[in-house]
Scaffold this motif. Structure first.
Motif, PDB file in Angstrom:
ATOM      1  N   GLY A   1       0.820  -1.210   0.000  1.00  0.00           N
ATOM      2  CA  GLY A   1       0.000   0.000   0.000  1.00  0.00           C
ATOM      3  C   GLY A   1       0.850   1.255   0.000  1.00  0.00           C
ATOM      4  O   GLY A   1       0.402   2.313  -0.472  1.00  0.00           O
ATOM      5  N   LEU A   2       2.085   1.159   0.487  1.00  0.00           N
ATOM      6  CA  LEU A   2       2.966   2.327   0.501  1.00  0.00           C
ATOM      7  C   LEU A   2       3.502   2.660  -0.886  1.00  0.00           C
ATOM      8  O   LEU A   2       4.111   3.710  -1.068  1.00  0.00           O
TER       9      LEU A   2
ATOM     10  N   ARG B   1       1.390   3.140  -3.124  1.00  0.00           N
ATOM     11  CA  ARG B   1       0.240   3.889  -3.627  1.00  0.00           C
ATOM     12  C   ARG B   1      -0.149   5.029  -2.694  1.00  0.00           C
ATOM     13  O   ARG B   1      -1.053   5.793  -2.978  1.00  0.00           O
ATOM     14  N   ARG B   2       0.546   5.125  -1.553  1.00  0.00           N
ATOM     15  CA  ARG B   2       0.274   6.173  -0.568  1.00  0.00           C
ATOM     16  C   ARG B   2       1.591   6.645   0.023  1.00  0.00           C
ATOM     17  O   ARG B   2       2.369   5.852   0.552  1.00  0.00           O
TER      18      ARG B   2
ATOM     19  N   CYS C   1       8.734   3.490  -0.428  1.00  0.00           N
ATOM     20  CA  CYS C   1       7.571   3.918  -1.217  1.00  0.00           C
ATOM     21  C   CYS C   1       7.932   4.016  -2.697  1.00  0.00           C
ATOM     22  O   CYS C   1       7.155   3.599  -3.565  1.00  0.00           O
TER      23      CYS C   1
END
Length: 257
Positions: A149-150, A152-153, A162
């Protein structure tokens, strides 16, 4: 392995601990052949493979040298007996979180290693895998990149990790376009596996709050029982790999329906 007994081939990086080790254990089944690539080998996998009658080979390979790893994989794949593979899957799972700090306080060597292991090596191994197997027209081929998820965020003090995961997502989109244009192209997907109770989470929870503003959020995940066990996460990831629509969306999240 002989032409009369084709096996399902899996190549897995980062197989010595965490979710990678859990995936390796679940992949060691009769009819499977697993090549596990990690900085260290896992003796428990050798014993399990013998117990289950699965074929296992472990390479002690530092993925910070992706060029050497990719060439070794290319040569190894080229030497496999014709007709001995029922399907072929590459799972790029290895990754590194460098010491947690703002970019301005980060060691350039740590940043370079995180990007080499988390982005360069997956690209190089994917290129070697797809190139070496392109003539295997009767063999279904898949590439599963373990993202986050990092990717994408954005998150403070996590620039290298990231960036590596965002790059993994986007190179997967590009490879999907490449392979879709071929008559026997591979299916590819960059999959976020959810939040998993691994050493990486320990590293995040133990960071200096002055250098990592999100440290309390990660502590809350642990105390709130919101972390998935490595075994459960591995099972969900491998189930995604078997989906009939695998690769339809080249960037996905295991928590999606």
């Amino acid at each position: 392995m002989t032409a009369s007994t084709p096996q399902h081939l899996f190549i897995l990086t980062g197989a010595s601990r965490g979710m990678g080790l859990a995936m390796a254990r679940q992949l060691l089944q009769p009819g499977h052949r697993l090549l596990a690539i990690s900085r260290s080998t896992a003796d428990t996998l050798d014993a399990l493979a013998a117990e289950r009658g699965a074929a296992l080979e472990q390479w002690q390979q530092d993925l910070a040298d992706g060029v050497a790893a990719a060439e070794r994989l290319r040569v190894w794949l080229a030497a496999l007996p014709a007709g001995g593979v029922a399907s072929a899957t590459l799972i790029n799972n290895a990754g590194v979180i460098p010491p947690i700090a703002p970019l301005s306080d980060s060691d350039p060597a740590d940043l370079g290693r995180a990007l080499r292991v988390g982005l360069e090596a997956p690209m190089q191994l994917t290129g070697a895998f797809l190139g070496a197997t392109e003539g295997w027209h009767a063999v279904p081929r898949k590439v599963l990149n373990i993202s986050s998820g990092l990717g994408r965020r954005a998150m403070a003090s996590q620039a290298a990790y990231c960036a590596a995961k965002a790059g993994m997502d986007h190179f997967t989109r590009c490879v999907a376009l490449d392979e879709a244009a071929k008559p026997h192209g591979a299916k590819v997907c960059s999959l976020a596996p959810g939040v998993i109770d691994t050493d990486m989470q320990v590293q995040l929870r133990g960071a200096d709050p002055a250098r990592f503003p999100d440290v309390q959020n990660f502590a809350n995940l642990k105390t709130g029982g919101m972390l998935t066990s490595p075994a459960d996460a591995a099972a969900r990831v491998l189930a995604w790999l078997e989906r009939a629509d695998f690769g339809t969306n080249p960037v996905a999240d295991v928590r999606e329906a």
